[in-house]
Design a protein around this motif. Structure first.
Motif, mmCIF file in Angstrom:
data_model
loop_
_atom_site.group_PDB
_atom_site.id
_atom_site.type_symbol
_atom_site.label_atom_id
_atom_site.label_comp_id
_atom_site.label_asym_id
_atom_site.label_seq_id
_atom_site.Cartn_x
_atom_site.Cartn_y
_atom_site.Cartn_z
ATOM 1 N N LEU A 234 -0.773 -11.880 -3.371
ATOM 2 C CA LEU A 234 0.516 -12.258 -3.945
ATOM 3 C C LEU A 234 0.883 -11.318 -5.094
ATOM 4 N N CYS A 235 2.178 -11.156 -5.319
ATOM 5 C CA CYS A 235 2.656 -10.280 -6.383
ATOM 6 C C CYS A 235 2.553 -10.987 -7.731
ATOM 7 N N LYS A 236 1.973 -10.313 -8.703
ATOM 8 C CA LYS A 236 1.805 -10.889 -10.033
ATOM 9 C C LYS A 236 3.103 -10.908 -10.837
ATOM 10 N N ASN B 179 4.174 8.481 1.373
ATOM 11 C CA ASN B 179 3.480 7.222 1.640
ATOM 12 C C ASN B 179 2.227 7.440 2.486
ATOM 13 N N LYS B 180 2.295 8.393 3.419
ATOM 14 C CA LYS B 180 1.113 8.703 4.240
ATOM 15 C C LYS B 180 -0.002 9.233 3.347
ATOM 16 N N TRP B 181 0.367 10.172 2.452
ATOM 17 C CA TRP B 181 -0.632 10.720 1.527
ATOM 18 C C TRP B 181 -1.181 9.630 0.615
ATOM 19 N N TYR B 182 -0.291 8.789 0.087
ATOM 20 C CA TYR B 182 -0.711 7.724 -0.818
ATOM 21 C C TYR B 182 -1.619 6.736 -0.098
ATOM 22 N N GLY B 183 -1.313 6.434 1.157
ATOM 23 C CA GLY B 183 -2.130 5.496 1.919
ATOM 24 C C GLY B 183 -3.558 5.966 2.081
ATOM 25 N N GLU B 184 -3.733 7.283 2.138
ATOM 26 C CA GLU B 184 -5.079 7.840 2.288
ATOM 27 C C GLU B 184 -5.934 7.640 1.043
ATOM 28 N N LEU B 185 -5.298 7.331 -0.088
ATOM 29 C CA LEU B 185 -6.056 7.081 -1.326
ATOM 30 C C LEU B 185 -6.716 5.705 -1.323
ATOM 31 N N GLY B 186 -6.251 4.817 -0.452
ATOM 32 C CA GLY B 186 -6.825 3.478 -0.393
ATOM 33 C C GLY B 186 -6.424 2.597 -1.559
ATOM 34 N N LEU B 187 -5.268 2.886 -2.167
ATOM 35 C CA LEU B 187 -4.799 2.102 -3.304
ATOM 36 C C LEU B 187 -3.757 1.081 -2.869
ATOM 37 N N VAL B 188 -3.705 -0.018 -3.592
ATOM 38 C CA VAL B 188 -2.621 -0.980 -3.408
ATOM 39 C C VAL B 188 -1.862 -1.059 -4.727
ATOM 40 N N CYS B 189 -0.734 -1.718 -4.706
ATOM 41 C CA CYS B 189 0.073 -1.867 -5.916
ATOM 42 C C CYS B 189 -0.766 -2.494 -7.036
ATOM 43 N N PRO B 190 -0.690 -1.948 -8.238
ATOM 44 C CA PRO B 190 -1.466 -2.521 -9.347
ATOM 45 C C PRO B 190 -1.056 -3.942 -9.695
ATOM 46 N N PHE B 191 0.077 -4.396 -9.182
ATOM 47 C CA PHE B 191 0.535 -5.753 -9.475
ATOM 48 C C PHE B 191 0.224 -6.728 -8.341
ATOM 49 N N LEU B 192 -0.596 -6.307 -7.386
ATOM 50 C CA LEU B 192 -0.970 -7.187 -6.273
ATOM 51 C C LEU B 192 -2.248 -7.941 -6.620
ATOM 52 N N SER C 202 0.826 -1.198 0.000
ATOM 53 C CA SER C 202 0.000 0.000 0.000
ATOM 54 C C SER C 202 0.867 1.257 0.000
ATOM 55 N N SER C 203 2.187 1.070 -0.103
ATOM 56 C CA SER C 203 3.106 2.204 -0.192
ATOM 57 C C SER C 203 3.358 2.536 -1.661
ATOM 58 N N LEU C 204 3.796 3.760 -1.892
ATOM 59 C CA LEU C 204 4.095 4.179 -3.263
ATOM 60 C C LEU C 204 5.522 3.767 -3.583
ATOM 61 N N ILE C 205 5.688 2.878 -4.545
ATOM 62 C CA ILE C 205 6.988 2.270 -4.827
ATOM 63 C C ILE C 205 7.783 3.110 -5.829
ATOM 64 N N PRO C 206 9.017 3.501 -5.469
ATOM 65 C CA PRO C 206 9.869 4.209 -6.420
ATOM 66 C C PRO C 206 10.654 3.221 -7.285
ATOM 67 N N MET C 207 10.809 3.543 -8.549
ATOM 68 C CA MET C 207 11.591 2.720 -9.460
ATOM 69 C C MET C 207 12.672 3.579 -10.109
ATOM 70 N N SER C 208 13.850 3.012 -10.254
ATOM 71 C CA SER C 208 14.919 3.713 -10.967
ATOM 72 C C SER C 208 14.631 3.683 -12.461
ATOM 73 N N VAL C 209 15.269 4.576 -13.193
ATOM 74 C CA VAL C 209 15.061 4.658 -14.642
ATOM 75 C C VAL C 209 15.382 3.338 -15.352
ATOM 76 N N PRO C 210 16.518 2.682 -15.068
ATOM 77 C CA PRO C 210 16.787 1.404 -15.734
ATOM 78 C C PRO C 210 15.699 0.357 -15.472
ATOM 79 N N GLU C 211 15.167 0.315 -14.243
ATOM 80 C CA GLU C 211 14.108 -0.648 -13.931
ATOM 81 C C GLU C 211 12.869 -0.404 -14.774
#
Length: 278
Positions: free
Chosen positions: A171-173, A153-166, A89-98
């Motif tokens: 389980l992680c897709k 992450n606190k702000w993102y948590g208030e949106l009630g969203l989870v990772c789109p790959f969950l 439920s946290s906002l995940i950061p990704m590096s440019v190569p990823e």
């Protein structure tokens, strides 16, 4: 080694390395009270940013395992286990190569699976965009600092969203291809601190050598930009808007050697900080 791997981490033993095609760069550094030894097999003269991600994932996983072992030796508890998805439920950061690597992997997926994951990303991105007005913390998403990340992450948590790959089963897709931020996230102590209803923040083990940070620094140096982080729900759309950067190539040996140096520098810095704190 898979046919499409330009750079690959190999077992750093003479029996293996002496019989490999291409060039091999081996290096080591200290992490989690262990000596980490790696060897990267270079198959071509040039490489894209996406090519370094597979080795980075394997390194990150090995370092994370070493941290788990270190935590266990200290008698501490790690509540993380299969099916536990509180951190999703946290906002995940990704590096440019990823981000560029993920785009390549999505294009290799069966059409139906790829389209479903894309729709899930778009849904999450749209909901975030509707709530971003006057959220100054988002402007500093890529900057260093635990406080800033916590605020986001606190702000993102208030949106009630989870990772789109969950998945619905928790389980992680895309577990095998999951972001480095997920691999490096290890909670210590009781699992109660992970629950939304609990006001406590989970105690997260700090990686003494973060592969995520190292990869971000590598891309920044090669491209001559500031260190960038892309929010996971926006990653695929961002990659599509930056195709020229995704296709750019650098001398593979130069890329690998600098990546190794960055990891070693972070290890040395962490060791020095430990000495100063004692």
């Amino acid at each position: 080694m898979a046919d499409n791997e330009n750079l690959a981490v190999m077992e750093s033993s003479p029996e293996v390395l002496d019989n490999l095609p291409g060039r091999v760069i081996d290096f080591s550094f200290e992490a989690a009270e262990q000596k980490m030894s790696f060897a990267i097999n270079i198959m071509n003269e040039e490489a894209t940013l996406a090519d370094i991600v597979m080795p980075a994932r394997k390194m990150s996983s090995k370092i994370a395992i070493a941290h788990r072992e270190m935590i266990a030796r200290k008698g501490q508890i790690i509540p993380c286990k299969k099916g536990c998805c509180a951190c999703c439920s946290s906002l995940i950061p990704m590096s440019v190569p990823e981000v560029f690597r993920m785009r390549e992997e999505f294009l290799e997926m069966p059409g139906q699976k790829c389209n479903k994951l894309l729709r899930d990303c778009i849904y999450s991105a749209e909901k975030i965009l509707k709530k971003t007005e006057n959220k100054e913390c988002l402007n500093t998403f890529a900057e260093e600092g635990r406080h800033g990340v916590s605020q986001i992450n606190k702000w993102y948590g208030e949106l009630g969203l989870v990772c789109p790959f969950l998945s619905k089963s928790g389980l992680c897709k895309i577990y095998a291809e999951r972001p480095l931020a997920c691999r490096e996230h290890i909670v210590i102590g009781a699992s109660d601190s992970c629950q939304k209803k609990n006001m406590c923040r989970p105690n997260v083990e700090a990686m003494d050598v973060s592969v995520l940070e190292s990869l971000g620094q590598l891309a920044s140096e090669l491209e001559g930009t500031e260190v960038e982080a892309v929010m996971l729900p926006f990653s695929l759309a961002w990659a599509q808007d930056n195709l020229a950067r995704a296709e750019h190539k650098w001398p593979a040996e130069k890329m690998v050697r600098r990546f190794a140096e960055i990891l070693q520098e972070k290890s040395e810095k962490s060791s020095l900080q430990d000495i100063l704190q004692k």
